[in-house]
Structure formats: structure tokens, C-alpha cells
Design a protein around this motif. Structure first.
Motif, short mmCIF file in Angstrom:
data_model
loop_
_atom_site.label_atom_id
_atom_site.label_comp_id
_atom_site.label_asym_id
_atom_site.label_seq_id
_atom_site.Cartn_x
_atom_site.Cartn_y
_atom_site.Cartn_z
N GLU A 4 0.83 -1.21 0.00
CA GLU A 4 0.00 0.00 0.00
C GLU A 4 0.87 1.26 0.00
OE1 GLU A 4 -4.07 -0.12 1.73
OE2 GLU A 4 -3.06 -1.49 3.13
N LEU A 5 1.94 1.24 0.74
CA LEU A 5 2.86 2.39 0.72
C LEU A 5 3.49 2.55 -0.66
CD1 LEU A 5 4.58 2.15 4.21
CD2 LEU A 5 3.07 3.97 3.39
N GLN A 6 3.77 1.44 -1.33
CA GLN A 6 4.31 1.51 -2.70
C GLN A 6 3.30 2.16 -3.65
OE1 GLN A 6 5.38 -2.54 -3.60
NE2 GLN A 6 7.29 -2.45 -2.45
N ILE A 7 2.03 1.83 -3.49
CA ILE A 7 0.99 2.45 -4.32
C ILE A 7 0.94 3.95 -4.04
CG2 ILE A 7 -1.51 2.61 -4.71
CD1 ILE A 7 -1.58 -0.47 -4.15
N LEU A 8 0.95 4.32 -2.77
CA LEU A 8 0.92 5.74 -2.41
C LEU A 8 2.16 6.47 -2.93
CD1 LEU A 8 -0.43 5.61 1.25
CD2 LEU A 8 -1.65 6.30 -0.82
N ASP A 9 3.32 5.82 -2.84
CA ASP A 9 4.54 6.43 -3.36
C ASP A 9 4.47 6.59 -4.88
OD1 ASP A 9 5.56 6.64 -0.80
OD2 ASP A 9 6.75 4.80 -0.94
N ALA A 10 3.86 5.63 -5.56
CA ALA A 10 3.69 5.74 -7.01
C ALA A 10 2.79 6.92 -7.36
CB ALA A 10 3.13 4.44 -7.59
N ILE A 11 1.74 7.12 -6.57
CA ILE A 11 0.85 8.27 -6.80
C ILE A 11 1.62 9.58 -6.60
CG2 ILE A 11 -1.18 9.50 -5.91
CD1 ILE A 11 -2.41 6.70 -5.36
N GLN A 12 2.57 9.59 -5.68
CA GLN A 12 3.36 10.81 -5.44
C GLN A 12 4.18 11.20 -6.66
OE1 GLN A 12 3.14 12.79 -2.40
NE2 GLN A 12 1.33 11.48 -2.60
N THR A 13 4.46 10.26 -7.55
CA THR A 13 5.25 10.57 -8.75
C THR A 13 4.47 11.40 -9.76
OG1 THR A 13 4.67 8.54 -9.95
CG2 THR A 13 6.61 8.45 -8.48
N ILE A 14 3.14 11.47 -9.62
CA ILE A 14 2.35 12.29 -10.55
C ILE A 14 2.08 13.68 -10.00
CG2 ILE A 14 1.27 10.27 -11.61
CD1 ILE A 14 -1.34 11.13 -10.10
N ARG A 15 2.65 14.00 -8.85
CA ARG A 15 2.41 15.32 -8.26
C ARG A 15 2.89 16.43 -9.19
NH1 ARG A 15 3.44 15.68 -1.84
NH2 ARG A 15 3.21 17.86 -2.41
N THR A 16 2.04 17.45 -9.29
CA THR A 16 2.35 18.65 -10.06
C THR A 16 1.89 19.84 -9.23
OG1 THR A 16 0.19 18.76 -11.16
CG2 THR A 16 1.92 17.45 -12.26
#
Length: 178
Positions: A4-16
Motif C-alpha cells: 500500500e505504501l508503494q501504491i501511495l509512493d507511485a501516486i506521489q510521482t504524478i504530483r504537479t
């Protein structure tokens, strides 16, 4: 929890910068549900939908925030991975289930179950989905918190619909026998 943390970290890569500005606003869109339900209560032809939404949100609050959060006492992801810069104030309550998500799906599903305002179904479900995603983007909930929030919200909406429908039938029965 690691996945779950990996999923959240992946979402952080789309931050703009744009999403960083918009996601807290979307997350606070939860206030919309209370205003929308109150407006529906005003008009006689939409009062039933507003009532279903209000009852669903009340049930959802009790089940999700009062019972489940205190029963499971799950630590938030932002408290596990403190290196992520939060865009909102650090929540002080427990993580499971997501209250923003469950209230949103209780209200949106309540409107859908009511059978009223069919043209609003896709917009309200879309808003509920965006609010759910915002909780992941903001790093304040795990994916299973959000999933549980959807389930709890839909369940509360269904239960609210059934309760109000049963009450309406009992009133109709009382009128016929009186």
C-alpha cells in the motif's frame, strides 16, 4: 502495508503544482454533500433524496468514525512515512476507514438509491471518486482505507434507503387502515 505504501509512493510521482493546489480543494469538497442534501430537503419533490442522504451520512459517521476508526486504530501513512510533504494539516484521528470517502459515497449512493435526480448520478459519483483519490494523493489514507470507505458509504446509503422506504410503507399502511 508495504504494498500500500508503494501504491501511495507511485501516486506521489504524478504530483504537479496544479494537482497540489487542486487536491486539497477536492478533498474539502466533502462539505458539498451536506449543503447539497440540505438544499434537497427544501423542495418537496427532492425531499426524500435529501433525507436518504442525511440519514446515510449520519449512519456513516457513527459506523466509520465513531466505531471502526476506534476499533481498528490504524496509523496513517503520513505517520509511517514522514518524508512525504503533506499538502494538508496532519489528521489527528485514525486512518481506517477513510471518513471523507465514506461520507462522499454515502451521500452519492444515497442520491442514486433514492431514484431522484437521475441526471446527477454521474456527477455525484465522479465527485465521490475524486474525493476518494484525493485522500491517496494527499498521503493521508492507504488504498484499503479508501476501499473500505467506499464499502461503508454504499452500505450506509443502502441501509438508509431501506429504512426510509420501510418507514414510507408503514405510513401508507397506517393511512389505509385509518
Amino acid at each position: 502495508m508495504n504494498m500500500e505504501l508503494q501504491i501511495l509512493d507511485a501516486i506521489q510521482t504524478i504530483r504537479t503544482p496544479f494537482l497540489d493546489a487542486v487536491m486539497p480543494l477536492i478533498s474539502n469538497g466533502v462539505i458539498f454533500w451536506f449543503i447539497f442534501a440540505a438544499v434537497l430537503l427544501i423542495r418537496k419533490d427532492t425531499r426524500r433524496a435529501g433525507l436518504i442522504m442525511i440519514v446515510a451520512m449520519g449512519m456513516d459517521y457513527l459506523l466509520g468514525n465513531v466505531v471502526m476508526k476506534n476499533l481498528f486504530q490504524r496509523v496513517r501513512p503520513c505517520d509511517v512515512n514522514t518524508s512525504v510533504q503533506l499538502l494538508v494539516s496532519r489528521p489527528t484521528d485514525y486512518s481506517f476507514p477513510s471518513g471523507h470517502t465514506s461520507i462522499s459515497f454515502a451521500a452519492a449512493s444515497g442520491l442514486c438509491f433514492s431514484g431522484s435526480l437521475k441526471k446527477w448520478r454521474i456527477p455525484v459519483l465522479t465527485l465521490a471518486g475524486l474525493i476518494a483519490f484525493s485522500r491517496l494523493y494527499l498521503y493521508v489514507h492507504y488504498p484499503t482505507d479508501v476501499l473500505a470507505g467506499v464499502v461503508v458509504g454504499v452500505f450506509c446509503a443502502w441501509a438508509s434507503y431501506r429504512l426510509i422506504r420501510r418507514r414510507e410503507k408503514s405510513f401508507q399502511y397506517e393511512e389505509v387502515t385509518a
